[in-house]
Each structure stands twice: as C-alpha cells, then as structure tokens.
Design a protein around this motif. Structure first.
Motif: not given
Length: 409
Positions: A65, A70-71, A76
């Motif tokens: 990002l 970050t993502a 997840h």
C-alpha cells in the motif's frame, strides 16, 4: 492434566506475550475432522471462485500500500501461509479419499448479444503492487487489462487468476497426488444500470443471437479456451473442459444446423492438438445436454456432433434437475426432506413421468404425463439419462422423425 476424553483443549508453555502487549491474547481455533459418511465418499471436487487474482497461489502474498504498509492479498487467515494452502490442507484432511480436483479459471463477457460480446481477462484494479508477483494472463499485464465493474463500493468480481498462480496451484495439487481438470469458465460482467438495459451479472447461458452473432463471438471465445489449453499443457493436467452451460449459444439454429456446436467440435480438435494426453469434455447445462425442442413435435439432438466427436472423452452435465415437487399438503411424501421421496424422483417425477404444461399448471400442481406417439417417450424426458444414453438418436425436424440416426453411438 486429566484426559478429558471427548474434549479438545490447548496447552501453551512459555508463550511469549511481548508482541501482544504483555497480555494473554485472544485465541481463535478451528478444529476440523471427518464426522460423517459424506466426506470419505468424496473423490472429486471443484475448486472455485475462479475469479481471484492470486487466490490460487500457494505462496503467501501481500499487497503493498505504501512505505511500510501492506494488506493481505492471499493471506487473510495467516500471515505466513496462503489461503490456498490452508484451504487445500483442510480439504485433503476432511476428504481422505479425494483423487481429483477441477480448477475453475474465469474470463469475462460483457454483453448478452453474441454479436457484441467480447471475451477477455479482467483485473480488480488497474494499478496494484503485490509483493513478489506480477499479474499476467495470456501475455497481458495489469495495466492493459480491463477492470471489473464495481458494485456497492467494491469490485463485483475478483480478477482473473494470474497464469503464474494457476500453474503453481496445479503443481501443488499434483504434488499432493491429485489429478487435475482445468475448467475455463465465462462470467458475465454486466453491471447494474448498463446502457444495454440487460440484467445485471447474468448467467452465461443467456448469451444468444443468430448465426452471424455466433460467428462474431467464437474467435474471442476460442482465444480464451486455447490459452488455457496451453496452460494445461504446461501444468500437465489430466482433463480439460472446453465450455460450460452455453445453452443460449448452442441452441442457435441455422436451418437444421447449430453453428456454435460446430464451433465447439472444431475447438475440441484444436484443444486436443495442444494437450493430446488430456481427456476433454463440455459441461452442458442439464436442460441442454439431451437436445432442444421448439414445439410442434420438433426435437433436435443438437449436441450430438460434439458428443460423437473423437476428441470428446465424456458427456459432461451440470446437473441441477428438480428432485421433487413437494408442497404443503402433498400426500406423496412425509415432507420435503423425505429421502425415499427424493430418491424416487431422481428417475421419476417431473421431467420423467410428467411435466408442467404452463406456469399456471406448475402453481396449481397440474401434471401432464409425458408420452410420445412414436413410442420414444425418453426423448422428452430430460431425467431419462439411461434412455438417452442407450438409444440411437433420430432428429425430428418439424416433428418428422429422420430415418437416419445422428452420430451418437
């Protein structure tokens, strides 16, 4: 500690809690085990969603990002392990007799009119940095690919899986001892309020037109399927699906011929040349596989040239046939979950013994028996797979039975 048989518990010794603010953290645990008869009976399964840019990648990926930010991209559930790896690990644990996986990969259509529909891979965003990976499909990079439509503030679909992720997923499945079918699937990215006035995000089976429209549609569709044939060849898959539920196109009629079916026959030959060792099929809709009828006794076994092709190894059916017509007050079942009633309607009931002649008859429960004046009632019974499989097929253009059967044997 005591045994506590039947109870699962966790024991931590010397758990470092510095990273949790020197507090005991909240811990979420998922326990998976085989509990019934279903899971051991499963030996083949289809993996979706088919639209996820790096969702099939066994390597953990994060989205960059900005500096130091970050993502999760495909992490997840765990920062160190990809969603794919966790999911397939769990699948293999829960289905110990699993042998085969069909891996769905999607491109997108954009119009229900065959003459106007383009077929292409799509991405979730025109600009995105993913650590350690770049999106690429059929030589197309992210910046040159169309972007999926947005719905309620986010992408309506995930993007087409990157070719590298698909190949990595195939390799991972094969390393687990599983055989693989690669399953190209067309999704329709037609948003709400589209200028064509078409329904939003419809089923691909609604694409239709005339012979000229089919001729316009086929080249783009062929590029889609042949691309994945090359991916399948690189991955060494055991089977391949050349199409799925293209009912509105396969039923387009030009005299007594069906141009999209002819195109599928040619496409099967092209794909077989790329992956000669793979078994090919077409996944027909349940309402499509056995032929089309247009009233007045007209019946055409329109897919028979495809089923009879030497390049097709199996008849594929996406089977969603009704297995009951139970309603409040029905006297022929104890309820909608009566297993005996459901079993009796697999080769019986609607589509075998009777049909509804109109929408009003369906609402009123008025059943019309399925009969045939020429002694072949099986041709009208979409549930009568045994009858369809075991008999020669004679087309009935205009209700007149051809003396010569089709190529189905």
């Amino acid at each position: 500690a005591p045994a506590y048989r039947g109870l699962c518990y966790l024991v931590f010794e010397r758990l470092p809690i510095g990273q949790f603010g020197n507090r005991i953290p909240n811990i979420s645990v998922e326990l998976c085990r085989v509990t019934g008869e279903l899971e051991p009976a499963i030996n083949a399964i289809t993996v979706i969603p088919g639209a996820s840019e790096f969702g099939y990648d066994p390597s953990p990926r994060v989205r960059v990002l900005g500096p130091g930010a970050t993502a999760p991209e495909n992490t997840h559930l765990s920062a160190r392990t990809s969603d794919w790896t966790l999911s397939i690990d769990e699948l293999c644990d829960l289905c110990p007799n699993l042998e085969h996986v069909a891996l769905v990969v999607a491109w997108f259509g954009d119009d229900l009119r065959a003459s106007h529909c383009t077929v292409a891979p799509r991405v979730e965003a025109a600009s995105r940095e993913v650590s350690g990976a770049s999106w690429s499909v059929a030589g197309m990079a992210r910046g040159t690919a169309p972007v999926v439509s947005y719905h309620e503030g986010g992408p309506a679909y995930g993007g087409t899986p990157s070719d590298g992720a698909v190949l990595a997923a195939i390799a991972d499945l094969k390393a687990r001892g599983l055989s693989v079918t690669l399953y190209p699937l067309l999704l329709m990215d037609i948003p709400h309020g589209n200028p064509m006035g078409q329904p939003a995000y419809p089923w691909r089976g609604r694409i239709t037109g005339d012979a000229a429209g089919v001729a316009s549609f086929v080249p783009g569709y062929r590029d889609f399927v042949v691309h994945y044939a090359t991916v399948a060849a690189a991955g060494g898959v055991e089977a391949f699906v050349i199409g799925s539920e293209m009912r509105g196109l396969s039923s387009v009629r030009d005299g007594d011929t069906f141009p999209f079916v002819d195109a599928l026959v040619d496409l099967a030959a092209d794909v077989k040349a790329v992956i000669p060792g793979a078994r090919l099929t077409y996944a027909a809709d349940w309402s499509e596989f056995s032929g089309v009828q247009s009233g007045g006794g007209d019946k055409m076994f329109h897919l028979d040239p495809l089923w009879a092709s030497p390049d097709i190894a199996a008849v594929g059916i996406d089977n969603y046939m009704p297995v009951g017509d139970w309603r409040d007050g029905s006297a022929d079942a104890d309820g909608p979950h009566d297993l005996g009633y459901i079993a009796a309607h697999i080769e019986g009931g609607e589509g075998f013994d009777w049909y509804f002649a109109s929408a009003a008859d369906r609402l009123d429960g008025i059943r019309t028996p399925i009969t045939d004046g020429l002694g072949e009632p099986w041709i009208w019974r979409f549930k009568d797979m045994a009858g369809w499989w075991s008999h020669a097929h004679h087309n009935r253009p205009g209700g007149v039975r051809d003396a010569t059967p089709t190529g189905w044997v």
